[in-house]
Design a protein around this motif. Sequence first.
Motif, PDB file in Angstrom:
ATOM      1  N   SER A 125     -11.133  -4.959  -1.288  1.00  0.00           N
ATOM      2  CA  SER A 125     -11.650  -5.529  -0.045  1.00  0.00           C
ATOM      3  C   SER A 125     -10.666  -5.458   1.119  1.00  0.00           C
ATOM      4  N   ASN A 126      -9.386  -5.285   0.840  1.00  0.00           N
ATOM      5  CA  ASN A 126      -8.382  -5.344   1.896  1.00  0.00           C
ATOM      6  C   ASN A 126      -7.668  -4.026   2.146  1.00  0.00           C
ATOM      7  N   LYS A 127      -8.160  -2.952   1.565  1.00  0.00           N
ATOM      8  CA  LYS A 127      -7.440  -1.688   1.681  1.00  0.00           C
ATOM      9  C   LYS A 127      -7.353  -1.178   3.122  1.00  0.00           C
ATOM     10  N   GLU A 128      -8.279  -1.574   3.979  1.00  0.00           N
ATOM     11  CA  GLU A 128      -8.212  -1.130   5.374  1.00  0.00           C
ATOM     12  C   GLU A 128      -7.003  -1.726   6.097  1.00  0.00           C
ATOM     13  N   LEU A 129      -6.473  -2.828   5.599  1.00  0.00           N
ATOM     14  CA  LEU A 129      -5.284  -3.426   6.200  1.00  0.00           C
ATOM     15  C   LEU A 129      -4.046  -2.547   6.019  1.00  0.00           C
ATOM     16  N   PHE A 130      -4.073  -1.712   5.001  1.00  0.00           N
ATOM     17  CA  PHE A 130      -2.903  -0.917   4.644  1.00  0.00           C
ATOM     18  C   PHE A 130      -3.041   0.564   4.995  1.00  0.00           C
ATOM     19  N   THR A 131      -4.142   0.968   5.587  1.00  0.00           N
ATOM     20  CA  THR A 131      -4.403   2.380   5.861  1.00  0.00           C
ATOM     21  C   THR A 131      -3.300   3.013   6.699  1.00  0.00           C
ATOM     22  N   GLU A 132      -2.940   2.388   7.798  1.00  0.00           N
ATOM     23  CA  GLU A 132      -1.919   2.947   8.697  1.00  0.00           C
ATOM     24  C   GLU A 132      -0.549   2.979   8.015  1.00  0.00           C
ATOM     25  N   LEU A 133      -0.209   1.937   7.287  1.00  0.00           N
ATOM     26  CA  LEU A 133       1.057   1.903   6.564  1.00  0.00           C
ATOM     27  C   LEU A 133       1.132   3.028   5.544  1.00  0.00           C
ATOM     28  N   HIS A 134       0.071   3.229   4.783  1.00  0.00           N
ATOM     29  CA  HIS A 134       0.062   4.283   3.770  1.00  0.00           C
ATOM     30  C   HIS A 134       0.169   5.663   4.413  1.00  0.00           C
ATOM     31  N   LYS A 135      -0.483   5.840   5.550  1.00  0.00           N
ATOM     32  CA  LYS A 135      -0.415   7.111   6.268  1.00  0.00           C
ATOM     33  C   LYS A 135       1.026   7.396   6.708  1.00  0.00           C
ATOM     34  N   LYS A 136       1.694   6.400   7.275  1.00  0.00           N
ATOM     35  CA  LYS A 136       3.075   6.566   7.722  1.00  0.00           C
ATOM     36  C   LYS A 136       4.017   6.819   6.542  1.00  0.00           C
ATOM     37  N   THR A 137       3.779   6.136   5.427  1.00  0.00           N
ATOM     38  CA  THR A 137       4.609   6.316   4.240  1.00  0.00           C
ATOM     39  C   THR A 137       4.470   7.742   3.711  1.00  0.00           C
ATOM     40  N   ILE A 138       3.264   8.254   3.666  1.00  0.00           N
ATOM     41  CA  ILE A 138       3.041   9.628   3.194  1.00  0.00           C
ATOM     42  C   ILE A 138       3.709  10.633   4.132  1.00  0.00           C
ATOM     43  N   GLU A 139       3.642  10.379   5.429  1.00  0.00           N
ATOM     44  CA  GLU A 139       4.305  11.266   6.392  1.00  0.00           C
ATOM     45  C   GLU A 139       5.822  11.284   6.157  1.00  0.00           C
ATOM     46  N   LYS A 140       6.407  10.129   5.920  1.00  0.00           N
ATOM     47  CA  LYS A 140       7.848  10.060   5.653  1.00  0.00           C
ATOM     48  C   LYS A 140       8.206  10.812   4.373  1.00  0.00           C
ATOM     49  N   ILE A 141       7.389  10.659   3.349  1.00  0.00           N
ATOM     50  CA  ILE A 141       7.641  11.333   2.071  1.00  0.00           C
ATOM     51  C   ILE A 141       7.518  12.847   2.236  1.00  0.00           C
ATOM     52  N   ASN A 142       6.512  13.303   2.968  1.00  0.00           N
ATOM     53  CA  ASN A 142       6.351  14.740   3.201  1.00  0.00           C
ATOM     54  C   ASN A 142       7.512  15.319   3.998  1.00  0.00           C
ATOM     55  N   LEU A 143       8.002  14.577   4.974  1.00  0.00           N
ATOM     56  CA  LEU A 143       9.168  15.006   5.733  1.00  0.00           C
ATOM     57  C   LEU A 143      10.385  15.101   4.809  1.00  0.00           C
ATOM     58  N   LEU A 144      10.535  14.120   3.978  1.00  0.00           N
ATOM     59  CA  LEU A 144      11.641  14.121   3.020  1.00  0.00           C
ATOM     60  C   LEU A 144      11.557  15.335   2.088  1.00  0.00           C
ATOM     61  N   LYS A 145      10.370  15.644   1.603  1.00  0.00           N
ATOM     62  CA  LYS A 145      10.183  16.818   0.740  1.00  0.00           C
ATOM     63  C   LYS A 145      10.616  18.099   1.440  1.00  0.00           C
ATOM     64  N   SER A 146      10.324  18.190   2.726  1.00  0.00           N
ATOM     65  CA  SER A 146      10.657  19.402   3.474  1.00  0.00           C
ATOM     66  C   SER A 146      12.164  19.535   3.696  1.00  0.00           C
ATOM     67  N   MET A 147      12.907  18.472   3.535  1.00  0.00           N
ATOM     68  CA  MET A 147      14.341  18.484   3.760  1.00  0.00           C
ATOM     69  C   MET A 147      15.153  18.778   2.494  1.00  0.00           C
ATOM     70  N   ILE A 148      14.497  18.889   1.368  1.00  0.00           N
ATOM     71  CA  ILE A 148      15.204  19.109   0.105  1.00  0.00           C
ATOM     72  C   ILE A 148      15.596  20.565  -0.021  1.00  0.00           C
ATOM     73  N   ASP A 149      16.862  20.783  -0.346  1.00  0.00           N
ATOM     74  CA  ASP A 149      17.365  22.131  -0.610  1.00  0.00           C
ATOM     75  C   ASP A 149      17.105  22.461  -2.072  1.00  0.00           C
ATOM     76  N   GLU A 150      16.470  23.559  -2.301  1.00  0.00           N
ATOM     77  CA  GLU A 150      16.150  23.965  -3.681  1.00  0.00           C
ATOM     78  C   GLU A 150      17.346  24.561  -4.365  1.00  0.00           C
TER      79      GLU A 150
END
Length: 65
Positions: A40-65
């Motif tokens: 019932s409350n997942k809409e409260l966290f939509t923006e937070l989850h979006k920002k968290t995923i963006e940070k994680i994707n940015l972090l992934k792009s910074m990893i040296d293989e």
Amino acid sequence: MNKEQAKTEYIKILNESIKEEERITQEAKKNGTWKMGLDSNKELFTELHKKTIEKINLLKSMIDE
């Protein structure tokens, strides 16, 4: 950034997200906008989850293989 550094940063990102979720939950309960029910409350966290995923994707792009 190597994988070990990325792992440490990933954990920081997740911990920040968890703290923000707790803050949002407490604020919603205080304001009376918290709803009973499993999803019932997942809409409260939509923006937070979006920002968290963006940070994680940015972090992934910074990893040296």
